[in-house]
Each structure stands twice: as C-alpha cells, then as structure tokens.
Design a protein around this motif. Structure first.
Motif, short mmCIF file in Angstrom:
data_model
loop_
_atom_site.label_atom_id
_atom_site.label_comp_id
_atom_site.label_asym_id
_atom_site.label_seq_id
_atom_site.Cartn_x
_atom_site.Cartn_y
_atom_site.Cartn_z
N ASN A 17 0.40 11.16 -0.19
CA ASN A 17 -0.38 10.51 -1.24
C ASN A 17 0.30 9.25 -1.76
O ASN A 17 -0.37 8.26 -2.06
CB ASN A 17 -0.61 11.48 -2.41
N THR A 18 1.63 9.29 -1.85
CA THR A 18 2.34 8.10 -2.30
C THR A 18 2.10 6.95 -1.33
O THR A 18 1.86 5.80 -1.72
CB THR A 18 3.84 8.39 -2.42
N SER A 21 -1.64 5.84 -1.52
CA SER A 21 -2.07 5.21 -2.77
C SER A 21 -1.75 3.72 -2.79
O SER A 21 -2.24 2.99 -3.63
CB SER A 21 -1.42 5.89 -3.96
N VAL A 32 -6.93 10.44 -1.35
CA VAL A 32 -5.83 10.91 -2.18
C VAL A 32 -6.29 12.06 -3.08
O VAL A 32 -5.64 13.10 -3.17
CB VAL A 32 -5.27 9.75 -3.04
#
Lengths: 280, 260, 303
Positions: A17-18, A21, A32
């Motif tokens: 997700n990091t 994003s 996400v």
C-alpha cells in the motif's frame, strides 16, 4: 512462531500500500482501499484459525460467509421485515412529515426560531429510548418499528430543510421581488430547488438512523422474524456466525440505502458545486 | 429631453436603525430621471447610491419624502413589472439552463410558452449569447453569466433598467466590452437606465447624466449633464472633452469630502 | 457599510431580543399537545373502568382521571416530572431506585468510552494526514462505516462479552468508544486539512519543520472541527451506552431502567428514565459547547 505468517501478511500489505499510494490515481486509490479491507479479512481469518478462537467469541469470515449462504431465506425474511417494512417505511413517512412541517412553518419566522433550537436539541438526544413506549402503543409488528424511525428521522431532516429553505441569498430573493413573484412561485421555483442539497444532506444522515431505530426497536418486542429478533435469539443459542451474517446484511443494507439516496441526490442536485463533473 | 419624468424623487430620506444608532443612508435627495436617460450614480461606499436604486425598485422603503416611478408609487411600479434589475452578481439559478434562467421571470409573469421562447431568443441575440441557451450558468465565464443576467432583465421589455454595479466583479477587459455592448443596447432599445458604479471612466463613458453622491449622510453633491454625443466609440475616452468631464466628476467627489 | 450589511445589522438586533419567547411558545404548545394527547390516549381505559363500575363520568371527571392513572398509556407531563423528581431527589443516591445512581452508571461508561474513542480518533487522524498510505487505506472504510448501523449490534457485543465473563463498565465503554471514534476521526482529518495551500506554502517559506507546522498551523485550525465532532461523539457515546444496557440481564443504568419499565408496564418509569437520559445528553453537549467557547475565545477564534 505461529504469529509469523500473520506479521508477514501485515507487513507485506503495508509495503504494497505504501508503494501503491505514491501513484495517487483513481485506480490505485481504489486498490489501496480494497487491499486494506482484504488484509483485515485475511488477518481475521488467520488469527481465528491459527489460535483456534472458538466461534462463540469470534467466527472466522469464512464461517460467516457459509452461514450467510445457508441462511439466505431467513436473512431475506428478516431484511424485508426490518429494513423494507420498518426502516424504509418509517423513513419515508418521517421525511415527508419533516418536509411538510418545514414548508408549513416557512412563513412564520417566529415558529422557526422556536422550533429550530428545540429540533437541534432533540436531534442530540438518545431518541431510540422511546422504542419501548412506541412498541407498547403500536404493537410488536413493523408498525411500531416504523413509528420509532419516524420520530428518529423527523428532527434531523426538519432542521436541514428549514436551513435549506433559508439558504437562498438575499439578492436572489430581491430578484424575485423585482419580478413581483407571489410567495408560492418563489417557493416553487427558487427556494425548493435551492433547498435540495440541504434536504439530501438530512436524508443521507438519517438512513443510518432509520436502520438503527428499526433494529433496536425489535429488542423490545417483535414477531418471530426481523433482524433484531434474529440477532437476540441467535445470541441466545450462541449461533454467532448467524449473528454476524445478520450484521453483514445490516451493513450491506445500510450502504445500499445510503448509496441509493446519494444517487438520487446526484440526479436532483446535478448543478450543485459538490456534484458537478470536475473540470480541468 | 421630453418632459416625461420616469423617476421623480423629492426630499427623499431613508434611515436604517442599527445597533449603533440610526444610519442616514439617504438624506433629502431630489432627482428627476427623464425618459431615455442613462443616469449613473457614483460615489464611495455608504453614499446611498445602491440604496437609492433599491428604493426606486421598492426593495427599500424611504422614511421620508416622495418617490414616483413611471407616475406610480415604487411598489405599484414593481407589481406592474415596470423595471428590470441587474445585480452585481449574475444570480443565475444553477439548476436552470441559460435559456431557462432568462425565461424564469417570463414564467412568473405568465407569458405563453411560444412567447417565452421567442423573447428568450431575441434577448440572447441582443447580448450576443445566441447558441448558449442550452448551457448551464456554471459552464460559462463570469462575463457571459453577467450578460445572461442582463438578458434576463431585458426579456420582459420593461421600460426602465436598473443596474447595481453590474460589471463591478469583472476584469477591466471584459468590462470594456460589456460597456460598449450596453451602450449599443441602450441605443437600440431606447430604455431609461439607472446605473450604479464605482468607476469614474465607466460613469463618464456610459451616461447622459452623472449623479455624484457622498456619504454620512448619503446625499447628492453634484449632477453633471454630459456634453458627449450619444454615439460613443471606445476611443472617445481619449478626447479632451472626456477627460475634462472625468475631472469634473473627480472634483465633485472631492467636494463631498468623500474619502476622509 | 452597504445597505445589505445594514439590513443584516438590523435583523441581528431583532434576533437577539426575541430569542427566548419563540422557544417558550413552542415548548408551551408541546406541553399543551402532550396534555391533550394524554387525555385522549388514556380516555378509553378510564371509560372502560367507568363502564365496568356502572358509573357515568362527567367530562371534567374524565379528564381528571386520565391525568392520574398509575399505569397510563401516555403519562401526563406532571406525572413524568413527579417520577423524575422522585427518582432524582426522593431516593438515597446509592439506592437501586435512584435515577442518580443509574445515571452515574451510564455516565461513567459513556465518559470512559468517549475518552478512549476520542483519543484513538485524534491519533489516527494525525497519522492519516501525515501518511498517504494510511489515508488511502483507512479513510474510505471510515467514511463507508458511517452508513452502517453499528449501534444496532451494540446489544450483541454486550452478550458476547458476557459469555466470556466480561461484564460491567468495560463492554459498554467499548461500544461508546467505537461510536465516538468515527465522528472524531472524520472531523479531525477534515480539520487538520483546513489550512489551505497558501498557508502551508507560507510555513514552507519559513522553513518550518513538520512538527512546527503541526503544532502551530494544523492543530489550531482543526480545533473548531474537533469540537463540532466532539459534540456529535459524546451524544453518540451516550446513546451507545444506553443501547448497550438494553440486553436482558442488565440491571443498572438508564437503559436498564427503560427496559424494566417496559417489562412491567411502568410507563412513568420509562418516561422518567428517558428524560433523565435526555437531560444527561443535553448536559454533556452543553459542557462541550462551553469548553469550545472557552478554548476558541482564548485562541481568538470565537465568532
């Protein structure tokens, strides 16, 4: 070391997700959010399985899904009883009553100044508490649930609608005056359309209230169907997967109810800045 | 000019009572506006120019003096739909198309559908917005929106057009173009126009008479009749006559101690 | 001053002088309607009683009797007031019949849950505005969760906890915390994001650190939003606690009073408990409102 796979999934999801994003596009944003939801489900499932949590305390998502699949008939009956008959009927009656009241007191600033503070005050009160009273008055079937919902949704919608009818700026009302427009015309052509964004705000926030009122009222007495009834009896039999399946139905019904109202809002208030297609 | 007074004010006063005591928005204002005049009201904030226009439109009620609009009381004139009013902001309804907005006053006044369509079309042409009738206001630029609001005020063919800083929120370039268009429209229609503005060049360029006002209390300090011809190309603003006139207006403003 | 501003000033002065009168009028009207309703709804029962006893009632006698029944369908306002007074002042506050005692049980769980939920909401909001991954992961679900009737499953949570042997304040506080968490989270994220690009650029031009930016710009500008959502949150926490007291078996708290009243047909007791809950809610919201005014005034933000 049984916690290792759980930690691995957690860290993996955070990393993914990091990374995702950073792109910040529509698609990655959706991805996400979905990955986050899926991760929570996966972790839930893993924790229940690895630590052998008894279903009485917390059933795994797969068990809930299975219960949902096998009990569709029961869930549907409960849905119709609680959501369609209780919540939606009550919500419609309450909304209609609130809108009509707002229009009725529109010409009396005195009544508005009296009713608005009281309406705001009542909107913050634990109104679900009247459920036992209304169940006594209207019986065990859906009518009493609808009555609870009517009372719960009335004031938030009234407050919003009155604010909406007052929302036209003085210039627009002066304009109507320069055309010598009678009261009814300016209400119909100017103030009602201008009030729509406010009305829908009230309608949206009360969809959840309607479901809460309808379900909670069933704890004070209901026929042998309905979501509140099912939840309390299933808890008694420790059939937690069924309870969770009902919660799932409530969640889906809540989102659907809200989504449908939001969709109608989009059609009706297409002109409002918050609804216009983004340009540029 | 012909001696048909369209607006006649005599010793007009208007006092607002506020928390900080009474405010004299207008004090002993006397003024006559004749048929076909283009009258500008100029002065600093609080000089009562907007209040005067609103009193003519029966949006404010004077506390003393007499005011006649087209030989009637302002409120009668309002109910007879004797004037069109243009505000500083376009004030178009976002849920109606441009054509829908223009035909709104026509609907209220009970014009037939065919009549509405024909009138809407005509005023759209007049303000150079033909082809934009089906657009929503928020799809147009600020200048186009203001033109649409002028079209709306023209649609029902009132003899008087009251404009309260209609171009105040627009930039200089757009304002120049709209000024030219407004003069053109005034020549074509022969309407009587009352026009509130903050801008000296705008007032001088547009008007046949310039009313200079000053605040505390709101009053008229000078009425200047313009010697400029009715045909006014934009270049007229570089002529000595124009500059002298602007100087007169500036003197009038200074006289009223209006910037103390 | 333009004429519009003056008209506004005119209207404002008119508003401040006549604020109480309209509210009182409407309140009086509500009480009158209530009395009429009480007479109307209780009349059937009184008439039946009279018919059974073979007596004929005069109208005034009928009205008098409808307003003093022991278990009325709709108790009259004075009966509710008497019940409320009896519950608040007529008992020792340690008595199980005291509304103060029940109110305290409810209040303590509400406050505990509110504190937990608010703290969690603020912390997560701070994380969300500083971490894009967290923002994109959590916010859609936080917003969507507001459409789900979480409150409706509160009684179930209580029962599940009870089956694990956890009873008393904790499970109710959990529900209250859960319910106050989301309004605070959403409001706080919105508040921390209010500084516009220009203000943030200005901070940037002064080479402010992220911490300085947070403490001196983001946090102060979020406070109006925080207080607005705190009011929603405390009301939600109270409702959550009361609903959490509804499951059979609960014996303490205003919710339990509601339930036992409904079991035994003690309508006056239900209404008294309901009004006690309403007053508690009003008190809590007003408390936050006072705190809000105090804080914002000290910061020069009060309007």
């Amino acid at each position: 070391m049984s916690a290792l796979p759980i930690i691995a999934v957690w860290i993996g999801a955070i990393g993914l997700n990091t990374w995702l994003s950073r792109f910040d596009t529509r698609a990655t944003r959706l991805a996400v959010a979905l990955i986050f939801g899926a991760t929570i489900l996966a972790l839930w499932e893993m924790i229940v399985r690895i630590y052998a949590v008894p279903p009485v305390i917390l059933p795994a998502p797969s068990q809930i899904g299975a219960s949902f699949a096998t009990n569709t008939a029961i869930l549907w009956t409960d849905f119709v009883q609680t959501i369609v008959k209780g919540a939606v009927t009550g919500w419609l009656i309450g909304a209609a009553a609130a809108v009509l009241t707002a229009i009725a007191i529109d010409r009396s600033p005195f009544l508005q100044r009296g009713l608005l503070p009281i309406g705001n005050f009542v909107a913050a009160l634990p109104i679900v508490g009247i459920a036992p009273i209304l169940v006594m008055w209207f019986g065990f079937d859906w009518q009493s649930k609808a009555a609870v919902v009517v009372v719960m949704v009335f004031f938030p919608i009234l407050v919003n609608m009155v604010a909406g009818l007052a929302a036209t700026d003085p210039m627009q009302r002066d304009l109507m005056a320069t055309w010598a427009a009678p009261y009814g015309t300016s209400l119909l052509k100017l103030r009602l359309p201008a009030a729509m964004p406010f009305l829908f705000n009230g309608l949206k926030i009360t969809t959840t209230l309607a479901l809460i009122g309808a379900i909670v009222a069933e704890f004070f007495g209901s026929p042998t169907r309905g979501m509140g009834f099912r939840i309390s009896t299933a808890v008694g039999r420790l059939d937690l997967p069924l309870v969770w399946a009902e919660i799932l139905v409530a969640a889906i019904a809540g989102s659907l109810f809200y989504g449908i109202v939001a969709l109608i809002e989009k059609k009706v208030t297409f002109w409002h800045p918050s609804q216009r297609p983004q340009r540029g | 000019m012909i001696d048909t007074a369209v607006v006649q004010a005599r010793d007009l006063s208007l006092t607002f009572s506020t928390a900080d005591g009474p405010v004299h928005a207008l004090k002993d204002v006397s003024l006559t506006i004749d048929q076909g005049d283009f009258v500008s009201f100029i002065g600093p904030s609080g000089c009562g120019k907007t209040t005067f226009l609103r009193a003519v439109a029966a949006l404010e009620t004077p506390t003393a003096g007499t005011l006649a609009v087209a030989g009637m009381t302002p409120d009668e004139a309002r109910r007879r739909r004797a004037y069109g009013y243009v505000f500083q902001a376009p004030g178009l309804y976002p849920w109606r198309t441009i054509a829908g907005n223009i035909s709104l006053p026509l609907e209220i006044m009970g014009f037939s559908r065919a009549d509405r369509q024909q009138r809407t079309q005509r005023v759209l042409d007049l303000v150079d917005l033909a082809g934009f009738g089906g657009k929503f206001p928020w799809q147009l630029s600020g200048g186009m929106q203001q033109r649409a609001s002028i079209a709306r005020a023209l649609a029902f063919d009132a003899d008087i057009l009251l404009m309260d800083e209609p171009f105040g929120a627009l930039d200089e370039i757009v304002r120049d173009r709209l000024n030219e268009a407004l003069l053109d429209l005034w020549k074509k229609t022969g309407k009587t126009i009352g026009f509130v503005t903050h801008s000296i060049p705008e007032a001088v360029y547009l008007s046949t008479r310039i009313v200079v006002m000053s605040p505390r209390p709101g009053r008229i300090t000078r009425v200047i009749d313009s010697p400029l011809p009715r045909d006014r190309p934009l270049e007229i603003r570089d002529t000595p006559e124009f500059i002298a006139l602007a100087q007169q207006v500036r003197d009038g403003l200074r006289e009223g101690h209006s910037y103390d | 001053m333009t004429s519009a501003a003056m008209a506004g000033a005119k209207r404002r002065t008119g508003r401040s002088t006549g604020r109480i009168l309209p509210i009182l009028t409407v309140l009086l009207a509500i009480i009158a309607i209530w009395y009429a309703g009480a007479v109307w709804m209780n009349a059937t029962w009184v008439r039946d009683q009279a018919a059974r006893a073979d007596t004929v009632l005069t109208t005034s006698e009928l009205v008098r009797q409808t307003l003093m029944l022991e278990r009325p369908v709709l108790p009259a306002p004075h009966q509710v007031a008497a019940g409320l007074w009896e519950g608040v002042a007529g008992q020792k506050i340690t008595s199980k019949r005291s509304l103060v005692w029940h109110g305290w049980i409810t209040l303590s769980a509400t406050l505990a849950g509110f504190a937990i939920g608010t703290a969690a909401g603020i912390l997560l909001a701070v994380g969300i505005v500083h971490n894009r991954a967290m923002d994109q992961s959590v916010m859609p679900w936080a917003v969507a969760s507001q459409t789900v009737p979480i409150l409706a499953i509160a009684p179930m949570v209580i029962v599940v906890f009870a089956s694990m042997g956890v009873t008393g304040l904790l499970p109710k506080a959990m529900i209250a915390a859960w319910l106050s968490f989301f309004p605070v989270l959403v409001g706080m994220v919105k508040g921390l994001r209010t500084p516009d690009a220009m203000q943030l650029d200005l901070m940037h031009s002064w080479h402010a650190s992220r911490a300085q930016q947070f403490w001196r710009l983001r946090l102060p500008s979020s406070l109006p939003y925080l207080f607005a959502s705190l009011k929603v949150a405390i009301a939600a926490a109270l409702v959550g606690t009361i609903v959490g007291e509804l499951p059979a078996g609960a014996t303490a708290g205003l919710g339990a009073r509601l339930l036992s009243g409904s079991y035994y047909g003690q309508t006056v007791q239900i209404w008294a408990a309901l009004f006690a809950a309403a007053m508690l809610a009003a008190l809590l919201v007003m408390l936050i409102g006072a705190l809000e005014r105090l804080t914002l005034r000290r910061m020069g933000l009060a309007r």
